[in-house]
Design a protein around this motif. Structure first.
Motif, short mmCIF file in Angstrom:
data_model
loop_
_atom_site.label_atom_id
_atom_site.label_comp_id
_atom_site.label_asym_id
_atom_site.label_seq_id
_atom_site.Cartn_x
_atom_site.Cartn_y
_atom_site.Cartn_z
N THR A 52 0.84 -1.19 0.00
CA THR A 52 0.00 0.00 0.00
C THR A 52 0.88 1.24 0.00
N VAL A 53 0.62 2.12 -0.94
CA VAL A 53 1.32 3.40 -1.00
C VAL A 53 0.33 4.44 -0.49
N GLY A 54 0.61 4.98 0.70
CA GLY A 54 -0.31 5.92 1.31
C GLY A 54 -1.38 5.18 2.07
N PHE A 55 -2.60 5.11 1.51
CA PHE A 55 -3.68 4.42 2.19
C PHE A 55 -4.69 3.92 1.17
N ASN A 56 -5.53 3.02 1.60
CA ASN A 56 -6.70 2.66 0.82
C ASN A 56 -7.83 2.38 1.80
N MET A 57 -9.06 2.42 1.30
CA MET A 57 -10.21 2.28 2.17
C MET A 57 -11.20 1.32 1.54
N LYS A 58 -11.79 0.48 2.39
CA LYS A 58 -12.86 -0.41 1.96
C LYS A 58 -13.93 -0.42 3.04
N ARG A 59 -15.15 -0.68 2.62
CA ARG A 59 -16.26 -0.82 3.55
C ARG A 59 -16.55 -2.30 3.74
N VAL A 60 -16.74 -2.68 5.00
CA VAL A 60 -17.09 -4.04 5.34
C VAL A 60 -18.49 -3.98 5.95
N GLN A 61 -19.44 -4.68 5.34
CA GLN A 61 -20.83 -4.66 5.81
C GLN A 61 -21.10 -5.92 6.62
N ARG A 62 -21.57 -5.75 7.86
CA ARG A 62 -21.99 -6.87 8.70
C ARG A 62 -23.33 -6.49 9.32
N GLY A 63 -24.39 -7.13 8.84
CA GLY A 63 -25.72 -6.81 9.35
C GLY A 63 -26.03 -5.36 9.09
N HIS A 64 -26.40 -4.65 10.15
CA HIS A 64 -26.75 -3.23 10.01
C HIS A 64 -25.57 -2.31 10.29
N VAL A 65 -24.38 -2.87 10.39
CA VAL A 65 -23.18 -2.07 10.68
C VAL A 65 -22.27 -2.04 9.46
N THR A 66 -21.86 -0.84 9.09
CA THR A 66 -20.87 -0.65 8.04
C THR A 66 -19.57 -0.24 8.72
N ILE A 67 -18.53 -1.02 8.48
CA ILE A 67 -17.23 -0.72 9.05
C ILE A 67 -16.37 -0.15 7.92
N LYS A 68 -16.03 1.13 8.06
CA LYS A 68 -15.18 1.79 7.07
C LYS A 68 -13.74 1.61 7.53
N CYS A 69 -12.98 0.80 6.80
CA CYS A 69 -11.61 0.45 7.20
C CYS A 69 -10.58 1.22 6.38
N TRP A 70 -9.75 1.95 7.06
CA TRP A 70 -8.64 2.65 6.44
C TRP A 70 -7.39 1.79 6.62
N ASP A 71 -6.76 1.43 5.53
CA ASP A 71 -5.55 0.61 5.50
C ASP A 71 -4.40 1.54 5.15
N LEU A 72 -3.51 1.78 6.13
CA LEU A 72 -2.41 2.72 5.93
C LEU A 72 -1.12 1.99 5.62
N GLY A 73 -0.33 2.58 4.75
CA GLY A 73 0.98 2.00 4.40
C GLY A 73 1.86 1.86 5.63
N GLY A 74 2.64 0.80 5.66
CA GLY A 74 3.49 0.52 6.82
C GLY A 74 4.95 0.85 6.64
N GLN A 75 5.32 1.37 5.48
CA GLN A 75 6.72 1.74 5.26
C GLN A 75 7.09 2.92 6.15
N PRO A 76 8.37 3.04 6.51
CA PRO A 76 8.78 4.12 7.43
C PRO A 76 8.31 5.51 7.03
N ARG A 77 8.25 5.81 5.75
CA ARG A 77 7.85 7.17 5.33
C ARG A 77 6.38 7.47 5.60
N PHE A 78 5.53 6.42 5.79
CA PHE A 78 4.11 6.64 6.04
C PHE A 78 3.76 6.63 7.53
N ARG A 79 4.63 6.11 8.36
CA ARG A 79 4.32 5.96 9.78
C ARG A 79 4.01 7.28 10.49
N PRO A 80 4.66 8.40 10.14
CA PRO A 80 4.30 9.67 10.79
C PRO A 80 2.84 10.08 10.55
N MET A 81 2.19 9.54 9.52
CA MET A 81 0.79 9.89 9.22
C MET A 81 -0.19 9.05 10.03
#
Length: 183
Positions: A52-81
């Motif tokens: 992942t370069v930067g971030f990406n987002m996906k929605r996970v639907q479970r019943g009546h709950v929508t979980i908006k998941c932000w997946d952030l890059g793990g390389q050293p240059r992204f960790r300060p974010m």
């Protein structure tokens, strides 16, 4: 007739009782964040995930709950974010490759640095030891000790061993997240 009733019932739940929560997934590079998110959102595990370069987002639907998941890059240059994307979320998920013992000290330092931020006080933390399907993995108890999780304060901290590849313990992860949906 039962199918029609179910559709109406589901629509009513989504319309009047639906809730949405934001979750941030962080961890060092190659821990399996993107693979986990792909599997949770209904996709299939692939061995050739692109980092992942930067971030990406996906929605996970479970019943009546929508979980908006932000997946952030793990390389050293992204960790300060990480801190900026963790503010105000319902939960923080920290993913660790439990088969890569060399990176555990770095993961511990990054996690504790992030959790010391006052802006994140009170936000629940779920630590996931991914790649439990590999033979050289450490146990959940060893992960808790390696990351010194018992010293993290000002929040609930939970830890599970998972395998995004084998889909091991993923329902427990979703259930843990769901308990924070209405808080």
């Amino acid at each position: 007739m039962a199918g029609l009733f179910r559709k109406v019932y589901d629509w009513l739940l989504r319309t009047f009782w639906a809730s949405e929560m934001d979750v941030t997934m962080i961890g060092l590079e190659n821990a399996g964040k993107t693979s986990l998110l792909r599997v949770l959102s209904g996709g299939e595990f692939t061995i050739d995930s692109i980092p992942t370069v930067g971030f990406n987002m996906k929605r996970v639907q479970r019943g009546h709950v929508t979980i908006k998941c932000w997946d952030l890059g793990g390389q050293p240059r992204f960790r300060p974010m990480w801190e900026r994307y963790c503010r105000g979320v319902s939960a923080i998920i920290f993913i660790v490759d439990i088969a890569d013992g060399v990176k555990l000290p770095v993961a511990k330092d990054e996690l504790h640095s992030l959790m010391s931020q006052k802006t994140l006080d009170g936000i629940p933390l779920l630590v996931l030891g991914n790649k439990s399907d590999l033979p050289n993995k450490i146990s959940v108890d060893e992960l808790i000790d390696s990351l010194d999780l018992k010293t993290i304060a000002h929040r609930e901290v939970s830890c599970y061993g998972i395998s995004a590849k084998e889909e091991t313990n993923l329902e427990a992860v979703v259930q843990w997240l769901m308990k924070w949906a209405n808080r």
